[in-house]
Structure formats: structure tokens, C-alpha cells
Design a protein around this motif. Sequence first.
Motif, mmCIF file in Angstrom:
data_model
loop_
_atom_site.group_PDB
_atom_site.id
_atom_site.type_symbol
_atom_site.label_atom_id
_atom_site.label_comp_id
_atom_site.label_asym_id
_atom_site.label_seq_id
_atom_site.Cartn_x
_atom_site.Cartn_y
_atom_site.Cartn_z
ATOM 1 N N ASP A 122 0.831 -1.199 0.000
ATOM 2 C CA ASP A 122 0.000 0.000 0.000
ATOM 3 C C ASP A 122 0.868 1.254 0.000
ATOM 4 N N ALA A 123 1.902 1.257 0.884
ATOM 5 C CA ALA A 123 2.798 2.411 0.955
ATOM 6 C C ALA A 123 3.495 2.627 -0.382
ATOM 7 N N ALA A 124 3.891 1.522 -1.017
ATOM 8 C CA ALA A 124 4.607 1.624 -2.294
ATOM 9 C C ALA A 124 3.730 2.256 -3.364
ATOM 10 N N ILE A 125 2.457 1.838 -3.452
ATOM 11 C CA ILE A 125 1.638 2.423 -4.525
ATOM 12 C C ILE A 125 1.279 3.876 -4.218
ATOM 13 N N ARG A 126 1.177 4.216 -2.944
ATOM 14 C CA ARG A 126 0.921 5.628 -2.610
ATOM 15 C C ARG A 126 2.078 6.501 -3.086
ATOM 16 N N GLN A 127 3.281 6.024 -2.791
ATOM 17 C CA GLN A 127 4.461 6.786 -3.180
ATOM 18 C C GLN A 127 4.576 6.868 -4.702
ATOM 19 N N ALA A 128 4.306 5.746 -5.369
ATOM 20 C CA ALA A 128 4.403 5.716 -6.829
ATOM 21 C C ALA A 128 3.410 6.694 -7.454
ATOM 22 N N ARG A 129 2.225 6.763 -6.884
ATOM 23 C CA ARG A 129 1.210 7.680 -7.440
ATOM 24 C C ARG A 129 1.650 9.131 -7.305
ATOM 25 N N LYS A 130 2.399 9.404 -6.223
ATOM 26 C CA LYS A 130 2.872 10.781 -6.025
ATOM 27 C C LYS A 130 3.974 11.120 -7.008
ATOM 28 N N GLU A 131 4.860 10.166 -7.240
ATOM 29 C CA GLU A 131 6.081 10.462 -7.988
ATOM 30 C C GLU A 131 5.959 10.268 -9.490
ATOM 31 N N ILE A 132 5.050 9.379 -9.918
ATOM 32 C CA ILE A 132 4.922 9.115 -11.359
ATOM 33 C C ILE A 132 3.598 9.704 -11.845
ATOM 34 N N ASP A 133 3.687 10.682 -12.739
ATOM 35 C CA ASP A 133 2.498 11.419 -13.180
ATOM 36 C C ASP A 133 1.426 10.497 -13.755
ATOM 37 N N TRP A 134 1.863 9.657 -14.706
ATOM 38 C CA TRP A 134 0.851 8.879 -15.422
ATOM 39 C C TRP A 134 0.235 7.775 -14.579
ATOM 40 N N LEU A 135 0.824 7.467 -13.417
ATOM 41 C CA LEU A 135 0.150 6.530 -12.514
ATOM 42 C C LEU A 135 -0.924 7.260 -11.718
ATOM 43 N N GLY A 136 -0.692 8.574 -11.516
ATOM 44 C CA GLY A 136 -1.660 9.380 -10.785
ATOM 45 C C GLY A 136 -2.948 9.614 -11.549
ATOM 46 N N VAL A 137 -2.944 9.285 -12.858
ATOM 47 C CA VAL A 137 -4.157 9.430 -13.673
ATOM 48 C C VAL A 137 -5.276 8.554 -13.132
ATOM 49 N N LEU A 138 -4.870 7.410 -12.608
ATOM 50 C CA LEU A 138 -5.853 6.479 -12.066
ATOM 51 C C LEU A 138 -6.290 6.954 -10.681
ATOM 52 N N PRO A 139 -7.601 7.094 -10.443
ATOM 53 C CA PRO A 139 -8.047 7.564 -9.126
ATOM 54 C C PRO A 139 -7.571 6.646 -8.001
ATOM 55 N N ALA A 140 -7.349 7.241 -6.828
ATOM 56 C CA ALA A 140 -6.790 6.491 -5.696
ATOM 57 C C ALA A 140 -7.630 5.254 -5.362
ATOM 58 N N GLN A 141 -8.951 5.420 -5.416
ATOM 59 C CA GLN A 141 -9.840 4.298 -5.085
ATOM 60 C C GLN A 141 -9.605 3.124 -6.028
ATOM 61 N N ALA A 142 -9.462 3.467 -7.327
ATOM 62 C CA ALA A 142 -9.268 2.415 -8.326
ATOM 63 C C ALA A 142 -7.920 1.729 -8.130
ATOM 64 N N THR A 143 -6.904 2.510 -7.702
ATOM 65 C CA THR A 143 -5.588 1.921 -7.446
ATOM 66 C C THR A 143 -5.680 0.922 -6.293
ATOM 67 N N GLN A 144 -6.432 1.306 -5.249
ATOM 68 C CA GLN A 144 -6.640 0.395 -4.124
ATOM 69 C C GLN A 144 -7.328 -0.879 -4.594
ATOM 70 N N ALA A 145 -8.276 -0.697 -5.532
ATOM 71 C CA ALA A 145 -8.999 -1.867 -6.048
ATOM 72 C C ALA A 145 -8.051 -2.816 -6.766
ATOM 73 N N VAL A 146 -7.041 -2.245 -7.460
ATOM 74 C CA VAL A 146 -6.058 -3.095 -8.146
ATOM 75 C C VAL A 146 -5.289 -3.926 -7.122
ATOM 76 N N LEU A 147 -4.868 -3.274 -6.033
ATOM 77 C CA LEU A 147 -4.131 -3.980 -4.975
ATOM 78 C C LEU A 147 -4.970 -5.108 -4.388
ATOM 79 N N LYS A 148 -6.240 -4.788 -4.166
ATOM 80 C CA LYS A 148 -7.147 -5.773 -3.589
ATOM 81 C C LYS A 148 -7.294 -6.977 -4.525
ATOM 82 N N THR A 149 -7.486 -6.685 -5.820
ATOM 83 C CA THR A 149 -7.635 -7.779 -6.800
ATOM 84 C C THR A 149 -6.361 -8.603 -6.882
ATOM 85 N N TYR A 150 -5.208 -7.914 -6.771
ATOM 86 C CA TYR A 150 -3.937 -8.632 -6.871
ATOM 87 C C TYR A 150 -3.790 -9.625 -5.714
ATOM 88 N N LEU A 151 -4.098 -9.166 -4.498
ATOM 89 C CA LEU A 151 -3.973 -10.062 -3.345
ATOM 90 C C LEU A 151 -5.000 -11.190 -3.434
#
Length: 413
Positions: A33-62
Amino acid sequence: MDDQAHAARATWNLLHDLWTMTPKCQRSLTRMDAAIRQARKEIDWLGVLPAQATQAVLKTYLQAWKNCWDGRAEEPNFKARFRTVMSVDIPQGRDLQIKRVHRRWGMVNIPKVGRVRFRWTRDLPVGKTANADNRITGARLVKDALGWHIAFRVQNAEAKPEPHTGPEVGIDAGVNLPLALSDGNHQDHGRPARLPDGTADRDKWLTADEKAKLLRLEQRAAHRKSFRKPKERTSNRLRNCYDQIKQLRATATRRAADWQHKTTSRIAEQYGTVVVEQLAIPNMVKSARGTIEEPGKNVAQKSGLNRSISQEAWGRTVELLTYKTARKGGTLHKVPAPNTSRRCSACGFITPGSRQDQATFVCKNPDCGWSGNADHNAARNILHLYRIGLALVPAAGRAVVRRTRGVKPATAR
Ligand SMILES: [Zn+2]
């Protein structure tokens, strides 16, 4: 939307990379979770995806790992750019602000995109009809060749159905009939699986005009491709051709799915007990191909047969029947597959040469001599196996859990 979907796919790939790189003892949800938060801050094109949707990706991955540990699925893998179905999740229903604006159209809020119109195809609990028991809990956007689609997750409280008192039926996934029923009430879509020359017709869901168009497009694509030099970019014209081909194929896929849904609904409505055979589709397709040391015989013919089996999507038919019969109060049972298509359903003997061709079954037992449709025969055998008590125990209830070696499930949970 495409940018969001690519960001979601990239997030998945990064998560997978991180997961496999991290020592087993350090793998944890917090860390990911910490890693994707940091990545969203630092990489512009990852920030395009809304935070909620990013969390959903993590959830699906696990969840993908959990499915693997429980033996339901293969290990999760990287998502390739072209093979992956593009999708974005919207995990919270209240962000959607759905409104019906017309008999056929509704409006929905897509995060970071804005207000979007969508085709209203069935009743949704919005406005006055929504309450705690009956509401939309989220949505998922999925892309195919015809465009973006939205699927809403709806949660509703339904009364437990009365046990279905309808008759029993055995169903066989036939080669000539898509669904052969043991009582002779076969379900056919009137599209032969084979062309007159005996090869499988992979475009059977298209009309004659559409088939002609497809052929024209394929010829045009081949012609344009002949001018393309190695390592050159695909021209816009060629890409346009490919897109049109994909659109026709997507239309065919939709028609097939539509037929499948309607047919399984009808079966679940009519019958109380549905019996199917347990078919291992991937094995059948694989076995025709053989191995490198021992290549399969008649691979082309067999894979033609297999392709038509795959196309009828037997696995999904069973999946649909499972939940549809349950909703109507009926039950679905699986019986072991061996010999259902070779045994005579009238006398119970397996006689060599009884399968005269793909379509007809003629019993060679001198005392019997029953003849009829081969798929119908198999369906009757399937029902018989259930009646003598050979139904298999559902796989979900297995006590044995397969784990991938060396991964501690506790760390993910
Ligand atoms: Zn017989």
C-alpha cells in the motif's frame, strides 16, 4: 479512460514485480500500500488512475494470490499490453451519481473523466427505488472492440426461493447441437458448428453479409500488410482494418453470450434438477496438440472439434447454470464424463463402431439396435448417471488446499 486502464495495468505489473522481489518474510499489505501511494505521487501517469481504483487493483492482486493458494486459479502474472482486457474499477457506488435521463439513456459520474452517458439496459436501483437492501455498490468499466462498457455491482435482498419442483434433465455439450437435453427438448441456435466441407465455422454468429464483409476486410488487411516492411510502424489504414475486424468479432461474441444467457435462463426456469458432465475443456484442447516428443494425430481435425467446443463455452454455460438454477431454487449436479458419448442409453452397453459419424448413434448390440442423435444419447446417459447416484461432490467443498511452494499465505492476509 484508456490512460486510466493502462495505469491500472501498470500498477498491477509494478505490484507483481514488487511482490516477487520482496523477501517472503517482508511481504505485507501495508508495504504494498505504501509503495503504490508513493508511486502515485512520484509518477504522473500513474496518478491518472483515481486512488480508489488503485486500491482496487491492490485488492484484486492479493485476491489473485488467495485464489491461487486455494487451488482455484494459476499464479498471478504480468498483464501484457495487447492481450489484457482493459478495465478500471470504481469501488464506491455513491461516487457514481447515477441518473436516468431518458427511457434508454442514463448519466453516470466517472472519476477524473466526468459525467458520461450510458445505455440503460435494465432496471437499476437509483433514486427512490434505492435503499439499504437494494443499492448499487460499485461499477467496473471494461473495454472491448466496440467501446467502453459499464457493469454495475448491485446488492439486493431477495427472498429465499422455494425449492424448484420441475423435472430432472441431463445436458450434454454436443458437437452438433450446442446443448442436447435428455428429454429431447434440444437448445439450438440454428447456426451449424461446421462448414459444408467439415471444418469448424469460427464465425458462425455472423450473418452471410457480415461474413462477406469480414472476408473482404481480411483480404484488405493482408494486402495492406504486404507493403509493410519489417520493424515499420503499422500504418493507420492497416490498423483501421484490424479494428474493423475486431469489431465484427466482438459483435459475434456478444451474440453468442446473449444466446447463452437466454438459454440458460430458460433451462433454469423450466427444470428443477440439472445434470451436466464434468468436462475438462483445457485438457481436451491440449491433448489434441500432443507433446513435442509425441505430436498428436489429426491435430487439425481435432482442434477444429475442440474449437467448436471452446466456442460454445461450456465452462461458462455451467457457471451460468449454477447461479441461475440456485436463484430459481433448483440444483445443478456434475457427473463423471467418461464414456457418456460411447455408451448406448437404451441398453447400457458400449459397442465398438456405434458412433457412426459425429451426428448419429447406432447401437451395435444385436438385442437392442437403438439409434438416434448422438448428443441426445449422451444427455440421456448423463441423467442416468445422476439417477444411479454418481454425482460428483462440488469442488468448492474440498478439504485439500493446494499452495504454491514457499509462499506464506498469512503474510498476504
Ligand atoms: Zn443399445
